[in-house]
Structure formats: structure tokens, C-alpha cells
Design a protein around this motif. Structure first.
Motif, PDB file in Angstrom:
ATOM      1  N   THR A  25     -28.969   1.249  -8.609  1.00 40.02           N
ATOM      2  CA  THR A  25     -29.772   0.031  -8.412  1.00 40.02           C
ATOM      3  C   THR A  25     -31.198   0.370  -7.996  1.00 40.02           C
ATOM      4  O   THR A  25     -32.175  -0.208  -8.487  1.00 40.02           O
ATOM      5  CB  THR A  25     -29.126  -0.878  -7.352  1.00 40.02           C
ATOM      6  N   ILE A  26     -31.320   1.335  -7.069  1.00 43.76           N
ATOM      7  CA  ILE A  26     -32.649   1.749  -6.606  1.00 43.76           C
ATOM      8  C   ILE A  26     -33.459   2.325  -7.759  1.00 43.76           C
ATOM      9  O   ILE A  26     -34.661   2.026  -7.903  1.00 43.76           O
ATOM     10  CB  ILE A  26     -32.510   2.766  -5.455  1.00 43.76           C
ATOM     11  N   ILE A  27     -32.828   3.141  -8.569  1.00 46.27           N
ATOM     12  CA  ILE A  27     -33.536   3.743  -9.707  1.00 46.27           C
ATOM     13  C   ILE A  27     -34.012   2.668 -10.671  1.00 46.27           C
ATOM     14  O   ILE A  27     -35.150   2.680 -11.146  1.00 46.27           O
ATOM     15  CB  ILE A  27     -32.621   4.767 -10.423  1.00 46.27           C
ATOM     16  N   ILE A  28     -33.129   1.714 -10.961  1.00 49.21           N
ATOM     17  CA  ILE A  28     -33.495   0.635 -11.898  1.00 49.21           C
ATOM     18  C   ILE A  28     -34.655  -0.187 -11.341  1.00 49.21           C
ATOM     19  O   ILE A  28     -35.626  -0.487 -12.046  1.00 49.21           O
ATOM     20  CB  ILE A  28     -32.270  -0.268 -12.174  1.00 49.21           C
ATOM     21  N   LEU A  29     -34.574  -0.538 -10.044  1.00 50.41           N
ATOM     22  CA  LEU A  29     -35.657  -1.318  -9.429  1.00 50.41           C
ATOM     23  C   LEU A  29     -36.961  -0.537  -9.417  1.00 50.41           C
ATOM     24  O   LEU A  29     -38.038  -1.104  -9.659  1.00 50.41           O
ATOM     25  CB  LEU A  29     -35.282  -1.706  -8.001  1.00 50.41           C
ATOM     26  N   THR A  30     -36.896   0.763  -9.154  1.00 46.91           N
ATOM     27  CA  THR A  30     -38.097   1.593  -9.151  1.00 46.91           C
ATOM     28  C   THR A  30     -38.735   1.627 -10.526  1.00 46.91           C
ATOM     29  O   THR A  30     -39.967   1.492 -10.663  1.00 46.91           O
ATOM     30  CB  THR A  30     -37.761   3.022  -8.699  1.00 46.91           C
ATOM     31  N   VAL A  31     -37.913   1.788 -11.545  1.00 51.52           N
ATOM     32  CA  VAL A  31     -38.439   1.805 -12.926  1.00 51.52           C
ATOM     33  C   VAL A  31     -39.083   0.473 -13.274  1.00 51.52           C
ATOM     34  O   VAL A  31     -40.171   0.418 -13.871  1.00 51.52           O
ATOM     35  CB  VAL A  31     -37.307   2.143 -13.915  1.00 51.52           C
ATOM     36  N   VAL A  32     -38.431  -0.624 -12.864  1.00 49.97           N
ATOM     37  CA  VAL A  32     -38.981  -1.955 -13.148  1.00 49.97           C
ATOM     38  C   VAL A  32     -40.324  -2.145 -12.448  1.00 49.97           C
ATOM     39  O   VAL A  32     -41.295  -2.642 -13.041  1.00 49.97           O
ATOM     40  CB  VAL A  32     -37.983  -3.048 -12.713  1.00 49.97           C
ATOM     41  N   LEU A  33     -40.392  -1.724 -11.174  1.00 47.99           N
ATOM     42  CA  LEU A  33     -41.641  -1.873 -10.431  1.00 47.99           C
ATOM     43  C   LEU A  33     -42.757  -1.025 -11.040  1.00 47.99           C
ATOM     44  O   LEU A  33     -43.908  -1.463 -11.122  1.00 47.99           O
ATOM     45  CB  LEU A  33     -41.432  -1.494  -8.965  1.00 47.99           C
TER      46      LEU A  33
END
Length: 265
Positions: free
Chosen positions: A33-41
């Protein structure tokens, strides 16, 4: 008493191993989840930077001017030198303001505003002359702060002339040494700001001989001894009452507002 069977021991072993496995799965899920959110940001940030700086959508296409009276919008636009075509976010509004103040001293206040998505708004406030100084065939306009901001070929209507005629008396010379030319000009401006409107309309000259010897020359030949710029409101009220009480007088003295005087000559 018989011990636990093999099946029972297996079940207990499975139960003891389930919590660590669940925790590992939870950690993996959180990390994902953290990786996905980081990529989105990161993608959103990169997209925002491109939108603001790289795209053609948020660039300066027009510059508007408001508030001019003597200046023309074209003069303001030329002095502002706004970067048409540049990204609107990158426009240095402080630099534009500094250029306008430097190139056009007539401007007293200016507000440079980004007008999204494509514009820049220049809102100016011009200085208003309260006195003028004649120099040769030209006229220098002086505002209410004593700033000499413009030289014009035609005198502004309704603005009295300023005459610095410091006498050679010891007191006048001492006044000039103590206060200086600039301070005497500001004192004259202070007097001009206190003159009653009806009298100001007829005032041709504000004459300064020293700090506390300022007089007015009116259109019809009447004169007013005003004194210094102190107690301006009281002097204005006294002068108005004195002129009503002595309509045929040619000379008025309100330098001491509590002891005014007038005479026919």
C-alpha cells in the motif's frame, strides 16, 4: 494417562505458527500500500510540475491595467515588461512591481496579481500633486509626502505653486540649517493639506520663508499668514470663521489660531 496424539500435536503446531504468518502477510500488505501511494504521489507531483511549468495551458497570455489617471495603460505595460508566454507560476511579481516604481515615479502603489489561468493584473494608484514647483518652463509636481515625482509642461489645475523664498535673516537662515530644504517642503505640503477646501480653490502660492513663516497668496490678491504647519485643523477653522466675519479684509493672520487678526490692507 495417555499423551496428546500426533494429530493433536499437529493442530497445536499449526495454531502456534498462524499468528507470525498473519503478521508477515499484514506487513507485506502495508508495504504494498505504501509503495502504491508513493508512486501515485510521485506521479501527481510530476504531473503538477509539468502542468505548471511545462504545459501550454497555464502560461501568460494577457496583461491588464487598472487605476491609471494621467498615465496610459500602454505606458504601464511597457514599464512592467511582463513575460508574456512564460509559465504563470514562474512570474516574479515583486520584480514587476519594482520595475514599475523605478520607471514610473508617478505610481504611488501597485498591486501585481496572477489572474489564473492566463493573466496578470496590474492595479496602480497614482500620486496626486498637492503643490507644484516651477523650474524654467516646466512644473515639478509634489505629492502629499513631499515627493517630487513628475515634471510636466502644463501646470496641474487647482494645484498651488510652492515658493521657497528663505530670507537672509538670522532666524530664517537658522531654520534652513536646522530643517533643510526637504523638511521645509514637507512643512509646506502639511500646510497645503490643512487649507480649507474653499480657500484652497483660490490659493495660487504657498510661500515658505522659514519653518514657522509660511503664507498663502490667494487669487484675488488676499494673503494669509499661516505660520508653521502645526495646529493645521485649528488654523483652518479659524481662517474660515475669520473670512466670514471680515469679508472685505485683504490680510488674515492665523499663525496663532487663538489670537487671529485681519485687516483691509
Amino acid at each position: 494417562m495417555a499423551g496428546p496424539t500426533t494429530a493433536e500435536r499437529g493442530e497445536r503446531k499449526q495454531e502456534s505458527s498462524d499468528p507470525p504468518l498473519a503478521r508477515r502477510r499484514l506487513r507485506v500488505s502495508r508495504l504494498r500500500t505504501i509503495i502504491i501511494l508513493t508512486v501515485v504521489l510521485v506521479l501527481l507531483g510530476a504531473g503538477s510540475v509539468w502542468l505548471l511549468y511545462g504545459s501550454k495551458w497555464l502560461r501568460v497570455e494577457r496583461v491588464s491595467v487598472a487605476g491609471t489617471r494621467v498615465l496610459t495603460p500602454e505606458q504601464v505595460l511597457e514599464a512592467a515588461d511582463a513575460p508574456v508566454g512564460a509559465p504563470l507560476i514562474s512570474v516574479d511579481t515583486d520584480a514587476i512591481e519594482a520595475r514599475l516604481r523605478r520607471k514610473l515615479p508617478r505610481i504611488d502603489e501597485v498591486d501585481v496579481v496572477r489572474s489564473w489561468p492566463h493573466g496578470i493584473s496590474l492595479k496602480v494608484m497614482e500620486r496626486t500633486p498637492v503643490l507644484m514647483v516651477q523650474k524654467g518652463g516646466k512644473f515639478i509636481e509634489v505629492d502629499d509626502e513631499g515627493v517630487r515625482f513628475a515634471t510636466v509642461s502644463t501646470p496641474p489645475k487647482g494645484v498651488p505653486a510652492l515658493e521657497l523664498t528663505v530670507s537672509r535673516s538670522s532666524s530664517a537662515a537658522a531654520s534652513l540649517r536646522r530643517f533643510g530644504d526637504a523638511r521645509l517642503v514637507r512643512e509646506a505640503v502639511r500646510v497645503a493639506g490643512a487649507i480649507p477646501a474653499a480657500v484652497l480653490h483660490d490659493t495660487l502660492v504657498v510661500k515658505v520663508r522659514s519653518y514657522d513663516d509660511i503664507s498663502l497668496e490667494l487669487r484675488d490678491g488676499r494673503t494669509v499668514a499661516w505660520g508653521s504647519g502645526e495646529k493645521g485643523a485649528a488654523k483652518a477653522r479659524t481662517l474660515t470663521a475669520l473670512m466670514k466675519a471680515s469679508p472685505r479684509a485683504r490680510y488674515f493672520d492665523v499663525s496663532v489660531p487663538t489670537a487671529p487678526a485681519s485687516s483691509a490692507s
